[in-house]
Motif scaffolding. Structure first.
Motif, PDB file in Angstrom:
ATOM      1  N   TYR A  55       0.851  -1.197   0.000  1.00 37.82           N
ATOM      2  CA  TYR A  55       0.000   0.000   0.000  1.00 37.82           C
ATOM      3  C   TYR A  55       0.888   1.249   0.000  1.00 37.82           C
ATOM      4  O   TYR A  55       0.644   2.216  -0.723  1.00 37.82           O
ATOM      5  N   VAL A  56       1.898   1.226   0.830  1.00 37.32           N
ATOM      6  CA  VAL A  56       2.930   2.270   0.783  1.00 37.32           C
ATOM      7  C   VAL A  56       4.287   1.606   0.974  1.00 37.32           C
ATOM      8  O   VAL A  56       4.377   0.497   1.494  1.00 37.32           O
ATOM      9  N   PHE A  57       5.332   2.282   0.538  1.00 33.98           N
ATOM     10  CA  PHE A  57       6.693   1.781   0.724  1.00 33.98           C
ATOM     11  C   PHE A  57       7.384   2.749   1.679  1.00 33.98           C
ATOM     12  O   PHE A  57       7.737   3.870   1.299  1.00 33.98           O
ATOM     13  N   VAL A  58       7.551   2.288   2.925  1.00 34.31           N
ATOM     14  CA  VAL A  58       8.007   3.189   3.989  1.00 34.31           C
ATOM     15  C   VAL A  58       9.450   2.906   4.378  1.00 34.31           C
ATOM     16  O   VAL A  58       9.788   1.804   4.818  1.00 34.31           O
ATOM     17  N   ILE A  59      10.294   3.927   4.206  1.00 34.82           N
ATOM     18  CA  ILE A  59      11.671   3.804   4.671  1.00 34.82           C
ATOM     19  C   ILE A  59      11.818   4.620   5.957  1.00 34.82           C
ATOM     20  O   ILE A  59      10.929   5.408   6.293  1.00 34.82           O
ATOM     21  N   ARG A  60      12.921   4.418   6.661  1.00 31.08           N
ATOM     22  CA  ARG A  60      13.227   5.263   7.817  1.00 31.08           C
ATOM     23  C   ARG A  60      14.613   5.868   7.643  1.00 31.08           C
ATOM     24  O   ARG A  60      15.527   5.211   7.149  1.00 31.08           O
ATOM     25  N   THR A  61      14.723   7.139   8.050  1.00 25.60           N
ATOM     26  CA  THR A  61      16.019   7.799   8.002  1.00 25.60           C
ATOM     27  C   THR A  61      16.048   8.925   9.024  1.00 25.60           C
ATOM     28  O   THR A  61      15.020   9.555   9.279  1.00 25.60           O
ATOM     29  N   SER A  62      17.222   9.169   9.596  1.00 24.11           N
ATOM     30  CA  SER A  62      17.331  10.256  10.574  1.00 24.11           C
ATOM     31  C   SER A  62      17.250  11.615   9.881  1.00 24.11           C
ATOM     32  O   SER A  62      17.004  12.622  10.508  1.00 24.11           O
ATOM     33  N   LYS A  63      17.471  11.627   8.548  1.00 30.95           N
ATOM     34  CA  LYS A  63      17.398  12.897   7.799  1.00 30.95           C
ATOM     35  C   LYS A  63      16.092  12.979   7.016  1.00 30.95           C
ATOM     36  O   LYS A  63      16.061  13.444   5.881  1.00 30.95           O
ATOM     37  N   ARG A  64      15.000  12.529   7.617  1.00 34.84           N
ATOM     38  CA  ARG A  64      13.727  12.443   6.915  1.00 34.84           C
ATOM     39  C   ARG A  64      13.284  13.758   6.287  1.00 34.84           C
ATOM     40  O   ARG A  64      12.983  13.823   5.095  1.00 34.84           O
TER      41      ARG A  64
END
Ligand SMILES: *Cc1c(COP(=O)(O)O)cnc(C)c1O
Length: 366
Positions: free
Chosen positions: A283-292
Protein backbone atom coordinates in the motif's frame (compact mmCIF):
# COMPACT_ATOMS: atom_id res chain seq x y z
CA UNK A 1 6.41 13.52 -13.86
CA UNK A 2 6.19 11.11 -10.95
CA UNK A 3 2.92 11.13 -9.05
CA UNK A 4 2.35 9.60 -5.63
CA UNK A 5 -1.05 8.43 -6.80
CA UNK A 6 -2.59 8.62 -10.28
CA UNK A 7 -6.23 7.65 -10.18
CA UNK A 8 -6.89 9.29 -13.56
CA UNK A 9 -4.38 6.98 -15.20
CA UNK A 10 -5.92 4.00 -13.43
CA UNK A 11 -9.40 5.02 -14.55
CA UNK A 12 -8.31 5.49 -18.16
CA UNK A 13 -6.88 1.98 -18.22
CA UNK A 14 -10.33 0.48 -17.45
CA UNK A 15 -12.54 3.36 -18.60
CA UNK A 16 -14.82 1.39 -20.90
CA UNK A 17 -15.75 -1.20 -18.28
CA UNK A 18 -16.24 1.39 -15.54
CA UNK A 19 -18.34 3.71 -17.69
CA UNK A 20 -20.57 0.89 -18.85
CA UNK A 21 -21.14 -0.35 -15.34
CA UNK A 22 -21.88 3.13 -13.97
CA UNK A 23 -24.35 3.64 -16.83
CA UNK A 24 -26.07 0.40 -15.86
CA UNK A 25 -26.46 1.50 -12.24
CA UNK A 26 -28.00 4.77 -13.41
CA UNK A 27 -30.30 3.08 -15.92
CA UNK A 28 -31.45 0.67 -13.21
CA UNK A 29 -31.69 3.45 -10.58
CA UNK A 30 -29.93 0.98 -8.28
CA UNK A 31 -28.45 3.68 -6.06
CA UNK A 32 -29.21 2.26 -2.63
CA UNK A 33 -28.99 -1.46 -1.99
CA UNK A 34 -29.88 -3.53 -5.03
CA UNK A 35 -28.00 -5.91 -7.24
CA UNK A 36 -24.72 -4.01 -7.65
CA UNK A 37 -24.17 -3.85 -3.90
CA UNK A 38 -25.17 -7.49 -3.55
CA UNK A 39 -22.82 -8.53 -6.37
CA UNK A 40 -19.85 -6.71 -4.93
CA UNK A 41 -20.47 -8.01 -1.42
CA UNK A 42 -20.67 -11.51 -2.76
CA UNK A 43 -17.59 -11.16 -5.00
CA UNK A 44 -15.50 -9.56 -2.28
CA UNK A 45 -16.47 -12.29 0.20
CA UNK A 46 -15.45 -14.87 -2.39
CA UNK A 47 -12.17 -13.05 -3.08
CA UNK A 48 -11.34 -13.06 0.64
CA UNK A 49 -12.61 -16.60 1.15
CA UNK A 50 -15.20 -15.73 3.81
CA UNK A 51 -18.91 -16.33 4.23
CA UNK A 52 -20.14 -12.78 4.73
CA UNK A 53 -19.33 -9.29 3.45
CA UNK A 54 -21.31 -6.24 4.57
CA UNK A 55 -20.84 -3.08 2.51
CA UNK A 56 -20.80 0.13 4.57
CA UNK A 57 -20.18 3.85 4.06
CA UNK A 58 -16.43 3.94 4.78
CA UNK A 59 -13.62 2.21 6.67
CA UNK A 60 -14.17 4.20 9.85
CA UNK A 61 -17.84 3.16 9.99
CA UNK A 62 -16.76 -0.42 9.31
CA UNK A 63 -14.56 -0.40 12.43
CA UNK A 64 -17.17 1.30 14.60
CA UNK A 65 -19.92 -1.09 13.53
CA UNK A 66 -17.70 -4.18 13.82
CA UNK A 67 -16.68 -3.34 17.38
CA UNK A 68 -20.27 -2.53 18.36
CA UNK A 69 -21.46 -5.85 16.92
CA UNK A 70 -19.06 -7.75 19.20
CA UNK A 71 -21.05 -6.54 22.25
CA UNK A 72 -18.00 -6.34 24.47
CA UNK A 73 -18.39 -5.37 28.16
CA UNK A 74 -18.94 -1.62 28.63
CA UNK A 75 -15.75 0.12 29.71
CA UNK A 76 -13.53 -2.82 28.83
CA UNK A 77 -10.09 -2.20 27.37
CA UNK A 78 -9.19 -2.71 23.74
CA UNK A 79 -5.56 -2.81 22.69
CA UNK A 80 -4.58 -0.76 19.63
CA UNK A 81 -1.12 -0.33 18.08
CA UNK A 82 0.39 3.15 18.51
CA UNK A 83 1.37 3.28 14.85
CA UNK A 84 -1.81 3.60 12.80
CA UNK A 85 -4.41 6.01 11.49
CA UNK A 86 -6.68 7.45 14.19
CA UNK A 87 -9.75 5.57 12.88
CA UNK A 88 -8.32 2.37 14.41
CA UNK A 89 -8.58 3.85 17.91
CA UNK A 90 -11.58 6.18 17.42
CA UNK A 91 -13.80 3.15 16.94
CA UNK A 92 -12.84 1.95 20.43
CA UNK A 93 -13.82 5.14 22.29
CA UNK A 94 -16.96 5.69 20.21
CA UNK A 95 -18.21 2.35 21.49
CA UNK A 96 -17.54 3.20 25.13
CA UNK A 97 -14.36 1.19 25.53
CA UNK A 98 -10.96 2.27 26.74
CA UNK A 99 -8.06 2.50 24.32
CA UNK A 100 -4.84 0.89 25.53
CA UNK A 101 -1.98 1.55 23.18
CA UNK A 102 0.74 -0.99 22.54
CA UNK A 103 3.96 -0.60 20.61
CA UNK A 104 4.73 -1.46 17.00
CA UNK A 105 7.26 -4.06 15.96
CA UNK A 106 10.69 -2.42 15.53
CA UNK A 107 11.28 -4.15 12.20
CA UNK A 108 7.99 -4.48 10.30
CA UNK A 109 6.04 -1.66 12.06
CA UNK A 110 2.85 -3.68 12.56
CA UNK A 111 1.63 -4.50 16.08
CA UNK A 112 4.35 -5.80 18.41
CA UNK A 113 3.26 -9.21 19.65
CA UNK A 114 5.28 -8.78 22.85
CA UNK A 115 3.83 -5.37 23.61
CA UNK A 116 0.31 -6.63 22.88
CA UNK A 117 0.84 -9.43 25.40
CA UNK A 118 2.29 -7.12 28.04
CA UNK A 119 -0.70 -4.79 27.86
CA UNK A 120 -3.38 -7.40 28.49
CA UNK A 121 -5.19 -6.86 31.81
CA UNK A 122 -8.20 -8.44 33.50
CA UNK A 123 -10.54 -6.09 31.68
CA UNK A 124 -9.07 -6.38 28.20
CA UNK A 125 -11.79 -7.59 25.85
CA UNK A 126 -10.27 -7.27 22.39
CA UNK A 127 -7.38 -6.21 20.18
CA UNK A 128 -7.47 -4.22 16.94
CA UNK A 129 -4.65 -5.40 14.71
CA UNK A 130 -3.76 -3.21 11.73
CA UNK A 131 -2.11 -4.73 8.67
CA UNK A 132 -0.15 -1.54 8.32
CA UNK A 133 1.39 -0.38 5.05
CA UNK A 134 0.03 -3.57 3.45
CA UNK A 135 2.18 -5.86 5.63
CA UNK A 136 0.40 -8.65 7.51
CA UNK A 137 0.56 -8.79 11.30
CA UNK A 138 1.90 -11.98 12.88
CA UNK A 139 -1.55 -13.56 12.91
CA UNK A 140 -0.76 -17.06 14.21
CA UNK A 141 0.79 -15.78 17.45
CA UNK A 142 -1.80 -13.02 17.82
CA UNK A 143 -4.68 -15.51 17.53
CA UNK A 144 -3.00 -17.88 20.02
CA UNK A 145 -2.56 -15.09 22.58
CA UNK A 146 -6.11 -13.82 22.01
CA UNK A 147 -7.56 -17.32 22.49
CA UNK A 148 -5.55 -17.91 25.65
CA UNK A 149 -6.85 -14.63 27.10
CA UNK A 150 -10.40 -14.82 25.77
CA UNK A 151 -10.01 -11.72 23.58
CA UNK A 152 -11.81 -10.87 20.36
CA UNK A 153 -9.67 -9.96 17.36
CA UNK A 154 -10.65 -7.18 14.97
CA UNK A 155 -8.48 -6.93 11.85
CA UNK A 156 -8.22 -3.44 10.35
CA UNK A 157 -7.46 -4.29 6.72
CA UNK A 158 -7.90 -0.73 5.37
CA UNK A 159 -4.38 -0.84 3.93
CA UNK A 160 -4.26 -4.53 3.15
CA UNK A 161 -6.67 -5.51 0.35
CA UNK A 162 -5.21 -8.73 -1.04
CA UNK A 163 -2.38 -8.96 1.50
CA UNK A 164 -1.68 -12.48 2.72
CA UNK A 165 -0.41 -14.03 5.92
CA UNK A 166 1.19 -17.38 5.07
CA UNK A 167 -0.76 -17.64 1.82
CA UNK A 168 -4.14 -16.82 3.36
CA UNK A 169 -5.82 -13.46 2.76
CA UNK A 170 -5.81 -11.18 5.79
CA UNK A 171 -9.16 -10.41 7.33
CA UNK A 172 -9.84 -14.15 7.66
CA UNK A 173 -8.02 -14.80 10.94
CA UNK A 174 -9.86 -12.72 13.55
CA UNK A 175 -13.50 -12.59 14.63
CA UNK A 176 -14.37 -9.73 12.32
CA UNK A 177 -12.44 -7.57 9.85
CA UNK A 178 -12.85 -4.20 8.23
CA UNK A 179 -11.87 -2.57 4.95
CA UNK A 180 -11.76 0.97 3.67
CA UNK A 181 -12.19 1.61 -0.04
CA UNK A 182 -11.12 5.25 0.19
CA UNK A 183 -9.99 6.20 -3.35
CA UNK A 184 -6.27 6.06 -2.51
CA UNK A 185 -6.34 2.54 -1.06
CA UNK A 186 -5.20 -0.38 -3.24
CA UNK A 187 -8.86 -1.11 -3.96
CA UNK A 188 -10.51 2.29 -4.01
CA UNK A 189 -13.97 3.58 -4.88
CA UNK A 190 -14.89 6.90 -6.52
CA UNK A 191 -15.67 8.35 -3.11
CA UNK A 192 -16.15 6.88 0.35
CA UNK A 193 -16.83 3.18 0.79
CA UNK A 194 -16.02 0.37 3.19
CA UNK A 195 -16.83 -3.21 4.14
CA UNK A 196 -16.87 -5.67 7.02
CA UNK A 197 -16.14 -9.36 6.56
CA UNK A 198 -16.72 -12.29 8.90
CA UNK A 199 -17.44 -16.01 8.93
CA UNK A 200 -19.82 -15.61 11.87
CA UNK A 201 -23.49 -15.45 10.74
CA UNK A 202 -24.62 -13.81 14.00
CA UNK A 203 -22.06 -11.00 13.55
CA UNK A 204 -23.11 -10.63 9.92
CA UNK A 205 -26.72 -10.17 10.95
CA UNK A 206 -25.83 -7.79 13.78
CA UNK A 207 -23.68 -5.59 11.52
CA UNK A 208 -26.39 -5.48 8.85
CA UNK A 209 -28.89 -4.31 11.45
CA UNK A 210 -26.57 -1.73 13.04
CA UNK A 211 -25.80 -0.15 9.67
CA UNK A 212 -29.52 -0.10 8.82
CA UNK A 213 -31.12 1.62 11.83
CA UNK A 214 -31.41 -1.57 13.87
CA UNK A 215 -33.98 -3.15 11.61
CA UNK A 216 -34.57 -6.22 9.51
CA UNK A 217 -37.87 -5.09 8.04
CA UNK A 218 -38.75 -1.62 6.90
CA UNK A 219 -40.18 0.01 10.02
CA UNK A 220 -39.68 -2.63 12.66
CA UNK A 221 -36.62 -1.31 14.51
CA UNK A 222 -35.28 -3.69 17.16
CA UNK A 223 -32.73 -1.20 18.48
CA UNK A 224 -31.17 2.13 17.54
CA UNK A 225 -28.61 1.70 14.83
CA UNK A 226 -27.32 4.17 12.29
CA UNK A 227 -27.15 4.73 8.57
CA UNK A 228 -24.00 3.54 6.83
CA UNK A 229 -24.42 2.43 3.24
CA UNK A 230 -22.19 1.28 0.45
CA UNK A 231 -24.03 2.87 -2.46
CA UNK A 232 -24.70 1.21 -5.80
CA UNK A 233 -22.35 3.38 -7.84
CA UNK A 234 -19.42 2.75 -5.52
CA UNK A 235 -20.17 -0.97 -5.40
CA UNK A 236 -20.23 -1.10 -9.21
CA UNK A 237 -16.87 0.68 -9.47
CA UNK A 238 -15.36 -1.59 -6.82
CA UNK A 239 -16.66 -4.70 -8.53
CA UNK A 240 -14.88 -3.75 -11.77
CA UNK A 241 -11.65 -2.82 -9.97
CA UNK A 242 -11.64 -6.00 -7.84
CA UNK A 243 -10.77 -7.98 -10.98
CA UNK A 244 -7.55 -6.00 -11.30
CA UNK A 245 -6.53 -5.92 -7.64
CA UNK A 246 -4.17 -8.91 -7.80
CA UNK A 247 -2.51 -7.64 -10.99
CA UNK A 248 -2.04 -4.17 -9.49
CA UNK A 249 -0.69 -5.59 -6.23
CA UNK A 250 1.74 -7.77 -8.16
CA UNK A 251 3.01 -4.71 -10.00
CA UNK A 252 3.55 -2.95 -6.67
CA UNK A 253 5.54 -5.95 -5.41
CA UNK A 254 7.72 -5.88 -8.52
CA UNK A 255 8.38 -2.17 -8.09
CA UNK A 256 9.20 -2.72 -4.41
CA UNK A 257 11.88 -5.21 -5.50
CA UNK A 258 13.64 -2.39 -7.33
CA UNK A 259 13.68 -0.25 -4.20
CA UNK A 260 15.13 -3.15 -2.23
CA UNK A 261 17.81 -3.75 -4.83
CA UNK A 262 18.81 -0.14 -5.52
CA UNK A 263 18.57 1.29 -2.01
CA UNK A 264 20.35 -1.55 -0.28
CA UNK A 265 23.45 -0.61 1.69
CA UNK A 266 22.79 3.11 2.22
CA UNK A 267 23.76 3.92 5.75
CA UNK A 268 20.99 5.84 7.52
CA UNK A 269 18.33 4.51 5.16
CA UNK A 270 16.42 1.63 6.66
CA UNK A 271 14.39 -0.40 4.20
CA UNK A 272 11.15 -1.94 5.47
CA UNK A 273 11.51 -5.51 6.68
CA UNK A 274 9.11 -7.73 4.79
CA UNK A 275 8.71 -10.80 6.97
CA UNK A 276 8.68 -14.16 5.23
CA UNK A 277 5.15 -14.78 6.57
CA UNK A 278 3.60 -12.01 4.49
CA UNK A 279 2.75 -11.29 0.89
CA UNK A 280 2.47 -7.51 1.15
CA UNK A 281 0.25 -5.47 -1.13
CA UNK A 282 2.70 -2.55 -0.68
CA UNK A 283 0.00 0.00 0.00
CA UNK A 284 2.93 2.27 0.78
CA UNK A 285 6.69 1.78 0.72
CA UNK A 286 8.01 3.19 3.99
CA UNK A 287 11.67 3.80 4.67
CA UNK A 288 13.23 5.26 7.82
CA UNK A 289 16.02 7.80 8.00
CA UNK A 290 17.33 10.26 10.57
CA UNK A 291 17.40 12.90 7.80
CA UNK A 292 13.73 12.44 6.92
CA UNK A 293 12.74 16.10 6.57
CA UNK A 294 15.86 16.96 4.55
CA UNK A 295 15.35 13.98 2.25
CA UNK A 296 11.70 14.86 1.75
CA UNK A 297 12.58 18.47 0.86
CA UNK A 298 15.35 17.31 -1.51
CA UNK A 299 13.00 14.92 -3.32
CA UNK A 300 10.27 17.52 -3.48
CA UNK A 301 12.66 19.87 -5.27
CA UNK A 302 13.21 17.11 -7.83
CA UNK A 303 9.43 16.83 -8.16
CA UNK A 304 9.31 13.49 -6.43
CA UNK A 305 6.33 13.52 -4.05
CA UNK A 306 6.47 11.66 -0.74
CA UNK A 307 4.08 11.36 2.21
CA UNK A 308 4.56 10.53 5.89
CA UNK A 309 2.57 7.67 7.41
CA UNK A 310 2.25 8.83 10.19
CA UNK A 311 4.07 11.94 11.43
CA UNK A 312 2.65 11.73 14.97
CA UNK A 313 2.21 8.40 16.77
CA UNK A 314 -1.35 7.97 18.10
CA UNK A 315 0.05 7.99 21.65
CA UNK A 316 1.33 11.54 21.16
CA UNK A 317 -1.79 13.06 19.60
CA UNK A 318 -3.49 15.88 21.49
CA UNK A 319 -6.68 13.84 21.05
CA UNK A 320 -5.18 11.24 23.41
CA UNK A 321 -3.33 13.40 25.90
CA UNK A 322 -6.07 12.61 28.45
CA UNK A 323 -5.21 8.91 28.37
CA UNK A 324 -1.91 9.67 30.09
CA UNK A 325 -0.42 6.36 29.13
CA UNK A 326 3.22 6.06 29.93
CA UNK A 327 4.50 4.89 26.59
CA UNK A 328 7.88 6.61 26.72
CA UNK A 329 9.75 3.46 25.79
CA UNK A 330 7.69 2.75 22.64
CA UNK A 331 9.71 2.68 19.44
CA UNK A 332 6.56 4.03 17.75
CA UNK A 333 7.13 7.32 19.59
CA UNK A 334 10.60 7.62 18.10
CA UNK A 335 10.01 6.27 14.58
CA UNK A 336 7.36 8.85 13.65
CA UNK A 337 10.13 11.38 13.02
CA UNK A 338 11.88 8.94 10.66
CA UNK A 339 9.19 7.45 8.40
CA UNK A 340 8.98 8.46 4.75
CA UNK A 341 6.64 6.85 2.19
CA UNK A 342 8.14 6.71 -1.30
CA UNK A 343 5.95 6.58 -4.42
CA UNK A 344 4.67 3.13 -5.36
CA UNK A 345 1.66 2.02 -7.37
CA UNK A 346 0.49 0.38 -10.54
CA UNK A 347 0.68 3.79 -12.28
CA UNK A 348 4.49 3.80 -12.02
CA UNK A 349 7.08 2.09 -14.18
CA UNK A 350 10.40 0.46 -13.39
CA UNK A 351 12.24 3.52 -14.73
CA UNK A 352 10.32 5.82 -12.37
CA UNK A 353 11.51 3.83 -9.37
CA UNK A 354 15.05 3.74 -10.74
CA UNK A 355 14.98 7.53 -11.11
CA UNK A 356 13.71 7.97 -7.55
CA UNK A 357 16.49 5.68 -6.29
CA UNK A 358 19.17 7.57 -8.15
CA UNK A 359 17.97 10.88 -6.66
CA UNK A 360 17.96 9.33 -3.19
CA UNK A 361 21.52 8.16 -3.74
CA UNK A 362 22.54 11.67 -4.81
CA UNK A 363 21.09 12.97 -1.56
CA UNK A 364 23.19 10.61 0.53
CA UNK A 365 26.35 11.17 -1.53
CA UNK A 366 26.20 14.94 -1.13
C1 LIG B 1 -7.94 4.55 5.62
C2 LIG B 1 -7.91 3.91 6.94
C3 LIG B 1 -9.04 3.82 7.78
C4 LIG B 1 -10.29 4.62 7.55
O1 LIG B 1 -10.93 4.43 6.38
P1 LIG B 1 -11.95 5.55 5.81
O2 LIG B 1 -12.58 4.85 4.66
O3 LIG B 1 -11.13 6.73 5.39
O4 LIG B 1 -12.91 5.88 6.88
C5 LIG B 1 -8.98 3.05 8.92
N1 LIG B 1 -7.84 2.44 9.29
C6 LIG B 1 -6.71 2.54 8.55
C7 LIG B 1 -5.49 1.83 9.01
C8 LIG B 1 -6.70 3.29 7.37
O5 LIG B 1 -5.57 3.38 6.67
Amino acid sequence: MIKFLDLTKQYNSIKKEIDEKIQNVISDSAFIGGKYVFEFESNFAKYCGVEHCIGVGNGTDALEIAIRALELPAGSEIIVPANSFIASSEAVSVNGHKIVFCDCDPDNYTISVESFKENITEITSAVVVVHLYGHACKMDEIIDIAKANNLKVIEDCAQAQGTKFKNKIVGTFGDISTFSFYPGKNLGAFGDAGAIITNNPALDEKCRMIKNHGRKEKYNHLFEGRNSRLDGLQAAVLDVKLKYLDIWNEKRRNLAEIYFEKLDGIEDLILPKIEDWTTSNFYVFVIRTSKRDELQAFLSEKEIPTIIHYPIALTKLIAYSHLQQNTGDFVANEYDSQYLSLPIGEHLEKTDIENICSEIKKFYNK
